[in-house]
Scaffold this active site. Structure first.
Site, PDB file in Angstrom:
ATOM      1  CD  GLU A 122     -70.380  82.028 -13.511  1.00 40.20           C
ATOM      2  OE1 GLU A 122     -70.413  83.275 -13.453  1.00 40.20           O
ATOM      3  OE2 GLU A 122     -69.990  81.317 -12.580  1.00 40.20           O
ATOM      4  CG  HIS A 139     -80.735  99.192  -6.799  1.00 40.71           C
ATOM      5  ND1 HIS A 139     -80.695  97.996  -6.111  1.00 40.71           N
ATOM      6  CD2 HIS A 139     -81.641  99.973  -6.169  1.00 40.71           C
ATOM      7  CE1 HIS A 139     -81.549  98.072  -5.096  1.00 40.71           C
ATOM      8  NE2 HIS A 139     -82.139  99.248  -5.119  1.00 40.71           N
ATOM      9  CG  ASP A 142     -73.349  98.787  -6.919  1.00 40.52           C
ATOM     10  OD1 ASP A 142     -72.790  98.069  -6.077  1.00 40.52           O
ATOM     11  OD2 ASP A 142     -74.036  99.775  -6.626  1.00 40.52           O
ATOM     12  CG  ASP A 178     -76.783  96.843  -8.210  1.00 32.62           C
ATOM     13  OD1 ASP A 178     -76.096  95.901  -7.778  1.00 32.62           O
ATOM     14  OD2 ASP A 178     -77.383  97.636  -7.462  1.00 32.62           O
TER      15      ASP A 178
END
Lengths: 876, 372
Positions: free
Chosen positions: A685, A851, A717, A647
């Protein structure tokens, strides 16, 4: 919560647009020039592309969503500025606000065709059937419907788009009243008599112009261009219903809900998108709420000033305001605040296109008759993105003339505010469908809207689509030899786990408890409670090293430096306020310089006697995870599998870093996780870093299991709208590359699944004649999925109020040879494995761990944490 | 005039700002000067003049009329209220209406205006329409001021690319004498005085040519004798309304009430918040609590000069905080919105929780911060 950080990190939706006809944009030169005003000796740099603009006067240039690739290439022929839609809709342009946009719905990306095993079917089979309705509505067109695309040429060549349309529409008797025109491409609902039609017009100056209208394409209803076209038409309809566009969606201004306690206003509106779904083209419409603030940015600045005082004023303003979207008093645009120029004020000047200088005060007086009352306020800066050509510039905005929209992070953390808001925004299923029904009713009842639809030969099925979904069975939770079921209705096993020993309890032999003098009692209460709750969990706990500190960041740090030893299991800090700097400093030190797990808790959380046992239980579990413990598990039938979660967190305030959190399972039971993160500055990137993460993850997996995994599942995600293509073409090949680099004979089965929490689809279970939230474990893989994808929805969590949001899973790469049913089941199992919540969560645990990691690093640490911690969930 | 000289000029003449903007600016200046409340623009075309005028704070009614509905519709959405107009309703009321119809026809919706503008309109009228025009505008609408602008044909030789007329739809273009004679006749007939001016100055040395756009400002000599004049004219509606926008305004009770409630609760919240945080800071120590009162001073910076009287102090009693309405009323913004204390009480009645005697805003603090 995850979505928010990401959402804020996105580039602003609107690039400030071109000036309207007759009002050349007032251009400021380079920032150097802005400063040059104050330092005239500074040479001007004519080549610099940075330009500062005052927002253009005319209101919006409305339009639909970003273009499809195919459509764009067609239109690129002559840089179109907008496609006009006819019959009372001349004001409406097909060009979106803010110009070109990426493929918002990822329409052109067909990933399913490469996966042979799901060509026939991508549906699962397990579970019981459930009757569902959704917020999708079929779009119907009359039989043999087609959209006719014409190229329109002018001789002599005419430059101005307005002139081109004016000249063309002198011939409405030929082309009809219903048309869409962007200056060179004309769409008609009917076919003209001839393939090539020549028309003659005369300009104001008496010049004769020949217009050649040539048929270039007959578009079937399902063509991408048509889909794009439907979306635009639909948004026009919303506009015809007098809804106001704010950002992407349309809102009803006439019936706002006001929440005076917090000076908020909520407008009800709708999101809409028309797409090709499994069998039909459908409109997916949802109720949307826009939170607006009844005060200007200047008002907010004043109240911040009175709250924090002079010293911290500027910092606080930057933290609170940067990244927020504002509306202005004089036009219908939204801008993102990117910076605050404290050295400037409304008396400051900017350079107009004709080269003359003008102050903001003068400009607003002259242009809008607006008197700026506070001449000392700073100036807000909004960056323009993707302006035509290479010009990058910024817009200066006056705080007094801007209104804030949306919520700040601080507001979101205000429990009372969110509670007051939720009353209005969390609509239960029945009410949500009712509000949606109202929109459709408006559409159905409005003559102009109906006429427009009829003219194009389109109509909607006003009853939402119904179909059958499946509810897969609940998982069994295993915890140290015991096994139990949870109540599927609540999707929570807090009660069931109570008193059961953990799978792996890490002893707390040596640990620190740090508190301030004021919190001495709190610290003792906590300690007693911990001693009460830990034995049944199987956690052996010694008395901690109790340390009293001054309530200053340095004091905490000094104690940490002096008292933490290599044997310390964990450091517990009781903080007296939610001041972020102290927390950040502690976390930073203990995650990088001195890698020891830490637990920070607010004194207030521990101060209520009636909840202290619950709190202590949660804290004990959390600390155990942070030290490398394991709580429970579910059955994972696959062997030698490594599960990866990724994430991203985008820091909008300082430095604009983006952080990718990466976690990978380490053991067969998927109870231990390896983690790393990639800190990347703007423009870099992400992929290269992720490749390195995957490599170390594999190395660690093999260390733990004495072999390499034969299957790898990646749950990705943090993928924004329109980024799917990049993921498929760039990131997946990098994963494969990475695997190849491990060894020539190593070729594990790889599955990459894109996880999306922010989706427009909502499902409602038809139970007892009413609509309810579907139970956890509801899987949808028909009707509302996309034919070109191997995708499905799972409703895994429950919500107390409002509507549950399904999570969308898109399998973009899969060599696992597993049946879709198994992939769905595995995904659902993983939603049970997040240790900070004894229940099922919205995404697979690896995504939530990733996350949490990215958030901690992005918010507090700002660099990659020490690898010593990488096999523990220290970021919980 | 030397032809060469003239040709040279045709290359040079370009107005800055563009002439159309100068015409609009002229109207805007006129509005600033006379402060009309009701303004109508005849031949409003794409509504750009109306759009400019909507920002003039004296105007409460704005109307546009055009013979071509589609050109009006093209940009009519720019006349709609903006989101911010709803968020911060203005003091003034404003209604914008667009009508589709001809200046050769009378419609009662055009009665009662203070200023009527006809910018570059009359030269588009057919002879029959032009004949009826004075009766409709000066006789029927009879506003206090009429502004008429039209091209000055004497200027045309100086403009490049002008063949016969400046625009193919022009039915005529008058020289200064023609316009002035028509204007004077009209003014005399309907009891107006007229002054001539224009925008677009001729080049130096050629002042005789006159302004590029000639303008006549007509002012009615005698004030309207009242409603009787209008009611004598039995007319029925012939225009078609194509657009109507009513701007949110504090003159509208609904918006005023919302604004007052919002301001009252917000103010009360701030006072409560201050009170509570002081209490938290000083705890139950009575000696330190006494410091609470002076703290009102720094607070009053934000709320303006508060008259802190004994009966206006906010206080806590049990689980309730009371903030006297009198304190709230003394906040300048609330005061300005309501005008009178009675009005304040009336507006918030039933919408804000008050103490039993209705003299203070009451908050229950029992359940606050519970789950923080």
């Amino acid at each position: 919560m995850t979505g928010r950080a990401r959402a804020r990190g996105r580039p602003p939706r609107q690039a400030p647009a071109l000036a309207a006809v007759g009002d050349a944009p007032v251009q400021q030169g380079v920032p150097g020039q802005l400063r040059g005003r104050r330092h005239p000796q500074q040479p001007q740099q004519p080549q610099q592309l940075q330009q500062l603009h005052v927002p253009p006067p005319q209101s919006e240039e409305p339009g639909g969503h970003g273009r499809l690739r195919g459509f764009e290439s067609v239109l690129q022929e002559r840089r179109p500025e907008g496609l006009q839609v006819s019959s009372g809709l001349q004001d409406l342009s097909l060009r979106d606000r803010g110009g070109r946009r990426r493929d918002f719905h990822d329409i052109g990306v067909n990933t399913r065709q490469a996966m042979v095993h799901v060509q026939e079917s991508k549906t699962g089979f397990s579970g019981r059937m459930i009757k569902l309705t959704t917020n999708h509505f079929r779009l119907t067109s009359r039989p043999q419907w087609a959209l006719y695309q014409y190229h329109v040429g002018y001789s002599p060549e005419m430059e101005a788009r307005r002139l081109r349309s004016a000249l063309l529409f002198q011939h409405e008797e030929h082309i009809g009243k219903t048309h869409a025109f962007d200056g060179s491409i004309l769409f008609l609902p009917k076919k003209l008599e001839n393939k090539v039609t020549e028309l003659f017009s005369r300009t104001r100056n008496g010049e004769d112009v020949k217009i050649t209208v040539t048929l270039t394409n007959e578009l079937p209803p399902t063509s991408p261009t048509c889909l794009q076209f439907y979306n635009i038409i639909f948004r026009r309809l919303l506009k015809m219903l007098n809804l106001q566009q704010i950002g992407h969606n349309y809102y009803n201004p006439s019936d706002p809900v006001s929440i005076p306690n917090h000076r908020l206003m909520v407008w009800l509106g709708f999101t809409s998108s028309i797409l090709q779904y499994e069998e039909n083209i459908m409109l997916c419409a949802d109720v949307s709420h826009k939170v607006l603030r009844g005060e200007t940015v200047l008002d907010t600045m004043h109240s911040l000033h009175s709250q924090v005082g002079e010293e911290r004023f500027r910092d606080t303003c930057a933290k609170e305001l940067i990244g927020l979207i504002v509306l202005t008093k004089y036009n219908n645009r939204t801008y993102r605040i990117d910076d605050i120029d404290w050295d400037n004020n409304p008396k400051g000047t900017f350079r107009k296109s004709d080269g003359s200088e003008m102050s903001f005060v003068e400009y607003y007086k002259k242009q809008y008759n607006i008197e700026i009352s506070d001449w000392m306020q700073p100036v807000l800066i909004s960056q323009m993105k993707r302006r035509r050509g290479n010009i990058q510039g910024s817009v200066a905005l006056i705080p007094e003339l801007c209104s804030l929209t949306g919520l700040t992070d601080k507001m979101r953390s205000d429990f009372n505010m969110m509670k007051d808001l939720a009353i209005h925004t969390r609509l239960p299923p029945e009410q949500r469908q009712r509000e949606l029904g109202r929109l459709l009713n408006y559409i159905q009842k409005d003559d102009n809207v109906q006429k427009e639809l009829r003219n194009w030969g389109l109509s909607f099925d006003y009853k939402s689509v119904s179909f059958t979904g499946r509810v897969v069975q609940g998982e069994k939770i295993f915890q140290s030899g015991t096994m139990f079921d949870y109540n599927p209705q609540f999707a929570d096993w807090t009660k069931e786990t109570r008193g059961v020993p953990l799978i792996r309890a890490v002893p707390m032999d040596s640990w620190l408890l740090i508190y301030t003098r004021r919190n001495y009692d709190v610290a003792n209460t906590l300690l007693q409670s911990l001693f009460k709750v830990t034995p049944s969990m199987g956690i052996r706990m010694n008395k901690p090293n109790m340390i009293e500190v001054d309530d200053r960041t340095e004091a905490y740090l000094r104690v940490l430096q002096q008292r933490v030893t290599p044997d310390t299991n964990i450091v517990f800090c009781i903080l007296s306020s939610s001041r972020k700097d102290k927390y950040d400093a502690i976390k930073k030190y203990l995650c990088t310089d001195c890698p020891i797990p830490s637990q920070c808790v607010l004194a207030r959380t521990l101060s209520k006697p009636q909840t202290i046992m619950t709190v202590a239980t949660k804290i004990a579990l959390q600390m155990n995870c942070k030290m490398g413990g394991e709580l429970w598990s579910v059955e994972i039938p696959l062997k030698q599998v490594m599960i990866v979660g990724i994430d991203c967190y985008h820091d909008t305030v300082s430095g604009r870093q983006s952080i990718a959190g990466f976690v990978a399972s380490l053991n067969q039971t998927v109870t231990r996780w390896f983690s790393r993160c990639v800190v990347q500055s703007r423009g870099q990137e992400l992929v290269d870093g992720i490749k390195a993460c995957l490599q170390t993850a594999l190395r660690n997996w093999s260390k733990w299991n004495k072999c390499l995994p034969s299957r790898i599942f990646v749950y990705r995600d943090g993928v924004g709208d329109g980024q799917l293509n990049t993921l498929v073409n760039y990131e997946v090949p990098q994963f494969l590359d990475c695997l190849k680099s491990i060894g020539t004979d190593y070729s594990p089965r790889l599955t990459v699944i894109v996880v999306k929490k922010r989706v427009g689809a909502r499902f409602f279970a038809e139970i007892g004649g009413g609509l309810r939230n579907p139970p956890p474990g509801t899987v949808v893989d028909t009707v509302v999925t996309r034919p070109e994808w191997y995708d499905f929805f799972i409703v895994s969590q429950t919500v107390k109020n409002g509507c549950v949001a399904p999570t969308h899973y898109n399998v973009i790469y899969d060599t696992s040879q597993l049946k879709p049913d198994h992939v769905q089941r595995l995904t659902y199992k993983l939603c049970h494995m997040y240790y900070n919540w004894s229940g099922i969560i919205r995404v697979p645990a690896p995504c939530q761990y990733a996350h949490k990691l990215a958030f901690l690093v992005g918010q507090s640490i700002h660099r990659e944490p020490n690898m010593m911690l990488s096999d523990r969930l220290y970021y919980l | 005039m030397d032809t060469n000289f003239q040709e040279e000029f045709t290359q040079i003449i370009k107005f800055e700002p563009p002439l159309y903007k100068q015409r609009y600016q002229f109207v805007k200046d006129l509005v600033e000067k006379y402060k009309p409340k009701k303004v109508a623009d005849l031949g409003c075309a794409d509504c750009s003049l109306l759009w400019m005028l909507k920002f003039c704070s004296c105007i409460e009614v704005l109307a546009g009329l055009d013979i071509c509905a589609s050109v009006m519709k093209e940009k009519m959405h720019t006349l709609s209220p903006l989101p911010v107009d709803y968020l911060q309703p203005s003091e003034r009321s404003l209604t914008v209406t667009l009508h589709h119809g001809s200046v050769a026809h009378k419609d009662p919706c055009m009665l009662g205006f203070d200023l009527v503008t006809c910018i570059e309109l009359i030269e588009h009228l057919e002879e029959s329409e032009l004949k009826k025009f004075p009766e409709v505008v000066f006789g029927f609408m009879a506003p206090s001021i009429v502004v008429i602008s039209t091209p000055n044909s004497e200027f045309n030789p100086l403009l490049s690319r002008v063949m016969l007329y400046r625009h193919p739809d022009h039915k005529f273009e008058w020289n200064q004498a023609q316009f002035q004679s028509w204007a004077l006749d009209t003014a005399r007939c309907y009891d107006y005085s007229v002054e001539f001016t224009g925008v677009g100055h001729p080049p130096t040395g050629m002042e005789k040519v006159g302004f590029c756009t000639q303008i006549g400002v007509f002012v009615r000599k005698y004030p309207q004798t009242g409603e009787s004049v209008q009611s004598e004219k039995p007319t029925e509606a012939v225009y078609k309304t194509v657009f109507k926008a009513v701007y949110p305004s504090l003159k509208d009770e609904k918006y005023l009430q919302n604004a007052v409630i919002s301001e009252v609760i917000f103010t009360a919240q701030i006072i409560k918040h201050r009170l509570m945080s002081k209490r938290e800071e000083y705890g139950d120590d009575p000696e330190r609590r006494s410091k609470l009162q002076p703290s009102m001073d720094c607070f009053s910076d934000y709320l303006g000069k508060l008259v802190v009287e004994k009966n206006m102090e906010p206080f806590v009693s049990g689980n309730e905080v009371y903030i006297p309405l009198a304190t709230i009323f003394s906040v300048p913004k609330v005061n300005r919105l309501c005008g009178t204390f009675e009005k304040l009480c009336k507006l918030i009645a039933g919408k804000v929780t008050l103490s039993s005697d209705g003299s203070a805003v009451m908050f229950n603090i029992e359940h606050e911060n519970e789950e923080n």
